[in-house]
Design an enzyme around this catalytic site. Sequence first.
Site, PDB file in Angstrom:
ATOM      1  CG  ASP A  89      -2.277   0.505   0.985  1.00 48.05           C
ATOM      2  OD1 ASP A  89      -2.397   1.616   0.431  1.00 48.05           O
ATOM      3  OD2 ASP A  89      -3.252  -0.189   1.334  1.00 48.05           O
ATOM      4  CG  ASP A 197      -4.622   5.811   0.885  1.00 49.79           C
ATOM      5  OD1 ASP A 197      -5.507   4.964   1.084  1.00 49.79           O
ATOM      6  OD2 ASP A 197      -4.570   6.911   1.484  1.00 49.79           O
ATOM      7  CD  GLU A 260      -8.766   4.688  -1.806  1.00 47.92           C
ATOM      8  OE1 GLU A 260      -9.690   4.359  -1.057  1.00 47.92           O
ATOM      9  OE2 GLU A 260      -7.846   5.450  -1.437  1.00 47.92           O
ATOM     10  CG  HIS A 332      -9.211  -0.994   4.301  1.00 47.75           C
ATOM     11  ND1 HIS A 332      -8.982  -1.009   2.934  1.00 47.75           N
ATOM     12  CD2 HIS A 332      -8.759   0.196   4.738  1.00 47.75           C
ATOM     13  CE1 HIS A 332      -8.409   0.126   2.589  1.00 47.75           C
ATOM     14  NE2 HIS A 332      -8.257   0.885   3.656  1.00 47.75           N
ATOM     15  CG  ASP A 333     -11.525   2.482   3.360  1.00 49.67           C
ATOM     16  OD1 ASP A 333     -11.040   2.407   4.506  1.00 49.67           O
ATOM     17  OD2 ASP A 333     -10.907   2.935   2.382  1.00 49.67           O
TER      18      ASP A 333
HETATM   19  O1  TEU Z   1      -9.547   5.864   1.715  1.00 51.93           O
HETATM   20  C1  TEU Z   1      -9.954   6.966   0.996  1.00 51.93           C
HETATM   21  C2  TEU Z   1     -11.382   7.344   1.005  1.00 51.93           C
HETATM   22  O2  TEU Z   1     -11.739   8.341   0.448  1.00 51.93           O
HETATM   23  C3  TEU Z   1     -12.363   6.527   1.704  1.00 51.93           C
HETATM   24  O3  TEU Z   1     -12.991   5.567   1.177  1.00 51.93           O
HETATM   25  C4  TEU Z   1     -12.472   6.947   3.115  1.00 51.93           C
HETATM   26  O4  TEU Z   1     -11.590   6.247   3.896  1.00 51.93           O
HETATM   27  C5  TEU Z   1     -13.796   6.875   3.751  1.00 51.93           C
HETATM   28  O5  TEU Z   1     -14.277   5.590   3.788  1.00 51.93           O
HETATM   29  C6  TEU Z   1     -14.742   7.869   3.190  1.00 51.93           C
HETATM   30  O6  TEU Z   1     -15.945   7.797   3.840  1.00 51.93           O
HETATM   31  C7  TEU Z   1      -8.190   5.643   1.869  1.00 51.93           C
HETATM   32  C8  TEU Z   1      -7.963   4.409   2.713  1.00 51.93           C
HETATM   33  O7  TEU Z   1      -8.476   3.299   2.037  1.00 51.93           O
HETATM   34  C9  TEU Z   1      -8.562   4.610   4.055  1.00 51.93           C
HETATM   35  O8  TEU Z   1      -8.503   3.483   4.865  1.00 51.93           O
HETATM   36  C10 TEU Z   1      -7.831   5.749   4.701  1.00 51.93           C
HETATM   37  O9  TEU Z   1      -8.417   6.060   5.931  1.00 51.93           O
HETATM   38  C11 TEU Z   1      -7.824   6.993   3.826  1.00 51.93           C
HETATM   39  O10 TEU Z   1      -7.525   6.729   2.459  1.00 51.93           O
HETATM   40  C12 TEU Z   1      -6.766   7.948   4.293  1.00 51.93           C
HETATM   41  O11 TEU Z   1      -5.503   7.419   4.047  1.00 51.93           O
END
Ligand code: TEU
Length: 557
Positions: A89, A197, A260, A332-333
Site C-alpha cells: 500500500d 491510496d 484508489e 477495509h473501508d
Molecule cells: O480511503 C480513501 C477514502 O476516500 C475513503 O474511502 C475513506 O476512507 C472513507 O471511507 C470515506 O468515507 C483511503 C484508505 O483506504 C482509508 O482506509 C484511509 O483512511 C484513507 O484513504 C486515508 O488514508
Amino acid sequence: MVYQIYPRSFMDSDGDGVGDLGGVLQRLDHLADLGVDVLWLSPVYPSPQADNGYDISDYQGIDPLFGTLDQLDDLIVKLHARGMRLLMDLVVNHTSDEHPWFLESRASRTSPKRDWYWWRPPRTGLAGGEPGAEPTNWQSFFSGSTWEYDEPSGEYYLHLFDRRQPDLNWENPEVREAVYSMMRWWLDRGVDGFRMDVINMISKDVAADGHLHDGPPIPGTSLGDGSASYLCGPRIHEFLQEMHREVFAGRDAALLTVGEMPGVTVEEARLFTDPTRGEVDMVFQFEHVALDQGSSKWDVRPLRMRDLKASFGRWQAGLADVGWNSLYWDNHDQPRAVSRFGDDSPRYRRDSATCLATLLHLHRGTPYVYQGEELGMANFPFAGLDDFSDIESLNHHVQAVSAGEDAAHVLAALRRMSRDNARTPVQWDASPSAGFTTGTPWMPVNPDHVEWNADAQRNDPTSVLAHHRRLIALRHENAVVALGDFHLLLPEHDQVYAFTRSLAGETLVVVCNLSRTAQSLPDLLPQAVDAELVLGNLPVDDAAVLRPWEARVLRLR
Ligand code: TEU
C-alpha cells in the site's frame, strides 16, 4: 485476482491480539487454495496507528506491531515461490504528523522542509485559530475543517483526512523525488507493485500566488466542498506519468499498479489506465459504493438494482476498448457486501454471498476479494458506541451529535456503514477467538464465527469459500471470462442482473437473481433456458426457474 489483507485483522502470530506478518506467513495455504494471484497488503509501516497505518511515520520500515523487515522479505520469497505477487500500500497523499518530514516542516517557518506540506497563514483580517480564519472553507473527510492551526508558527497546515494526516505538497519536486526513491527501494526489495491510496488527490488546484480556492458551501455546515480543488487536480496526469517514468520504466512489465480514486469518472479513468499514457494499470472507482447513499455515506438509502446495472454497465462500456476495470464489493473501508448488497438472514446468507460473488467475478476486469469476503463474513452486531474503534466513525459521531443530530439515528447509520464492519478478525474456526489470536483480539470477533468460519467451509463443496475457489479457477481457465466483451441484458429489470461475455465465437450468459422472489427464465431470457450450465451457486432442479439469489453462468449452444 487480487486478495486484500488488512493485516491487523487477518491473523495474529504472537498473541498480542493484533494481526501481523507472522500471521500472514501462517496462512499462505489459505491464499494458495483459493487461487490468489496477487496479494495486496494494507499498510504495515511504522505508524502511530491513528488511522490504522494509513498515517505513516516511516515509509521504509515495518511497524514492530506487525513484525520485521526480515519477515516482509520472507513473505516476498514465499509468495513468489507459490506463484503469487505482492502489492504494497502506497500512502503518499499524506504522512503521519509524526513523520520526520513533518516534524522538520513544522519546526519553523524557515525550515528547509516547510514547503513539503501545505502551510498557509490565517485568512486576511482574522487571527489564527479564530472560527473562519482557516485558509479555505474545505471540509475534511474525517473531521471538521481540513486546516489545523499551528500555534507556534502562526500558520495552518492542510489535512484532507484527519489532523494527524498532513497532506504532502506534490508541487515541490523534492517531495516527488523522495517518494519515487522510496518506491524504487521497495521494488528493489522484490515487491511487485503498489495500491496507491487516494492517489487522485495529490495534485491540488493552486493559483500561481499560492492561493487555494473555497468550495461551494455544504448545507447545514459552515464548511464547503473543496473536492473540485483536489480530486483529479490540474497536474495529476503529469505526476503519475512522471512517477511511472521515474519508478517503473525499464523494470519488469509484470509490475502492477492500482490507483484508489474517490470521485473518478469513467472519462478520467480511461486516461489514467490507457497503457500508452504510462500512468497506472487500473483504478478503484467509487460509483457503485455510493449508490445507496444520499448527501453523505451516513445518509443510507435503499439501493436500486437498475442504478447498479447502469453504473457497472457504463464502466464496462467505458473501459472496453481502452483501459481496464478493477472489480470490488468489499475492502477495509466498506461495510460487508453480504449485509449491504445481499441478504444476511440465515436463510439467504450463503446464497446471496455466492450470488454477489458470481456477478462480480464474471465482469470484465480484475476481481478483488477482501479478507473474509470469501467466507461470507457479515457486518458486526454493534451494541453501542463503545464497540466502534475507527477514527472516521468516532469523529463522525462527535460531529453529528454536536451538530444536533439524534444520537440513536447517528448510531444506526454507524452500524450499517462504519468501516469497523470490515475490520473484525477473520474467522478461521469456531474457537472463542475464531483462531485469529491466542490473546484478546483488538476488535471483538463476530459472534457468528461459531458457524461462519474457514474450517467449517474448507471441505464443504457448497460453501461460500468453495464457490470463490470455483469462480477464481473459472477465470484462470477460460479466456472468455478474463477477456470477453461485456454486454448488459435486461437493463430495466429490478431483480435480475444479466449480461453476456463473448470472445472468439463463444458466449456466456450470466444471470443472477438478486432478490427473494423466484424468476421465470423463459420469460426473461428464453435463449438461456437450454444453455449449458458452466457454474451455478445452487443445484438446478428446474432450468426454467431461477430461485431466490440463484446465479448461473451458462454457455450458449
Ligand atoms: O480511503 C480513501 C477514502 O476516500 C475513503 O474511502 C475513506 O476512507 C472513507 O471511507 C470515506 O468515507 C483511503 C484508505 O483506504 C482509508 O482506509 C484511509 O483512511 C484513507 O484513504 C486515508 O488514508
